[in-house]
Design an enzyme around this catalytic site. Structure first.
Site, PDB file in Angstrom:
ATOM      1  N   ILE A 170       1.142  -1.017   0.373  1.00  0.00           N
ATOM      2  CA  ILE A 170      -0.017   0.265  -0.324  1.00  0.00           C
ATOM      3  C   ILE A 170       0.976   1.024  -0.013  1.00  0.00           C
ATOM      4  O   ILE A 170       0.895   2.641  -0.738  1.00  0.00           O
ATOM      5  CB  ILE A 170      -0.993  -0.125   1.371  1.00  0.00           C
ATOM      6  CG1 ILE A 170      -1.739  -1.204   0.809  1.00  0.00           C
ATOM      7  CG2 ILE A 170      -1.758   1.243   0.878  1.00  0.00           C
ATOM      8  CD1 ILE A 170      -2.397  -1.655   2.857  1.00  0.00           C
ATOM      9  N   ALA A 180       3.536   2.359   8.849  1.00  0.00           N
ATOM     10  CA  ALA A 180       4.469   0.933   8.664  1.00  0.00           C
ATOM     11  C   ALA A 180       3.369   0.219   9.961  1.00  0.00           C
ATOM     12  O   ALA A 180       2.588   1.186  10.724  1.00  0.00           O
ATOM     13  CB  ALA A 180       4.976   1.648  10.022  1.00  0.00           C
ATOM     14  N   TYR A 239      -3.374  -7.812  17.405  1.00  0.00           N
ATOM     15  CA  TYR A 239      -3.093  -6.125  16.419  1.00  0.00           C
ATOM     16  C   TYR A 239      -4.636  -5.346  16.374  1.00  0.00           C
ATOM     17  O   TYR A 239      -4.441  -4.727  16.196  1.00  0.00           O
ATOM     18  CB  TYR A 239      -3.569  -7.271  14.925  1.00  0.00           C
ATOM     19  CG  TYR A 239      -3.756  -6.816  13.458  1.00  0.00           C
ATOM     20  CD1 TYR A 239      -2.357  -5.945  13.216  1.00  0.00           C
ATOM     21  CD2 TYR A 239      -4.445  -6.020  13.213  1.00  0.00           C
ATOM     22  CE1 TYR A 239      -2.507  -5.028  12.079  1.00  0.00           C
ATOM     23  CE2 TYR A 239      -4.642  -5.961  11.344  1.00  0.00           C
ATOM     24  CZ  TYR A 239      -3.811  -5.507  11.881  1.00  0.00           C
ATOM     25  OH  TYR A 239      -3.513  -4.000  10.189  1.00  0.00           O
TER      26      TYR A 239
END
Length: 193
Positions: free
Chosen positions: A12, A76, A145
């Site tokens: 991306i 990131a 996550y």
């Protein structure tokens, strides 16, 4: 105008970098290449690339002062749910702490930015059945996550409100397209199809 793209050598991020270059911006990329590849950046010769980890707080602070970006795109991340379950502390340090450290430095130094964009994930919705998903849909993050992504969204937006910083968050859903590696463990089902 100058833009900083963390994770700019990823799938991306590299597409974003190419778009920003085409729009005439000076672009700075920070990527540790753990998931990215410099060959993903088509305009490598036209951007400044630092092969560095966003968790290196001293480096990131020095970079912000020297480069003075107008726009910051924080892409990131350790983008694997499985990694976050196996290594929650390490993934947390990338997916949340590095973002927090950057926001705090921007706040403390009054760095004059025009926009700070954080990229989140549809993982924040968990397995809730409601469709279609909307920005105001309920969330139910089920992994470290997803928890980090959601908590970081809240940090980014709260910093925007509390400290008058121009912040915004986006949530990606099933991203796919040219240049994606369908054999990557981070690729979704759409890229494989």
């Amino acid at each position: 105008m100058k833009a900083l793209v963390t994770g700019g050598a990823g799938f991306i991020g590299s597409h974003l970098v190419d778009h920003l270059v085409a729009e005439g911006l000076d672009v700075v990329v920070v990527d540790n290449l753990s998931m990215g590849d410099l060959h993903n950046v088509k305009h490598r010769d036209e951007v400044t690339i630092y092969v560095e980890d966003v968790r290196n707080e001293k480096f990131m602070q020095q970079l912000l002062q020297e480069e003075q970006p107008d726009y910051i795109y924080f892409l990131a991340a350790v983008a694997s749910v499985a990694d976050s379950i196996e290594r929650p502390a390490e993934t947390h340090s990338v997916n949340q702490t590095a973002v927090f450290n950057m926001l705090e430095y921007i706040r403390k130094t009054n760095l004059p930015i025009k926009q700070f964009l954080f990229t989140s994930s549809a993982a924040v919705y968990g397995n809730l059945p409601e469709l279609p998903k909307k920005e105001d849909s309920r969330v139910d993050p089920l992994s470290p996550y997803a928890i980090d992504k959601y908590a970081t969204e809240r940090f980014v937006l709260a910093y925007g409100e509390l400290y008058d910083l121009p912040t915004v968050c986006v949530r990606f859903f099933n991203v796919y397209g040219p240049g994606q590696n369908p054999s990557s463990p981070y690729s979704g089902v759409l890229s494989i199809l």
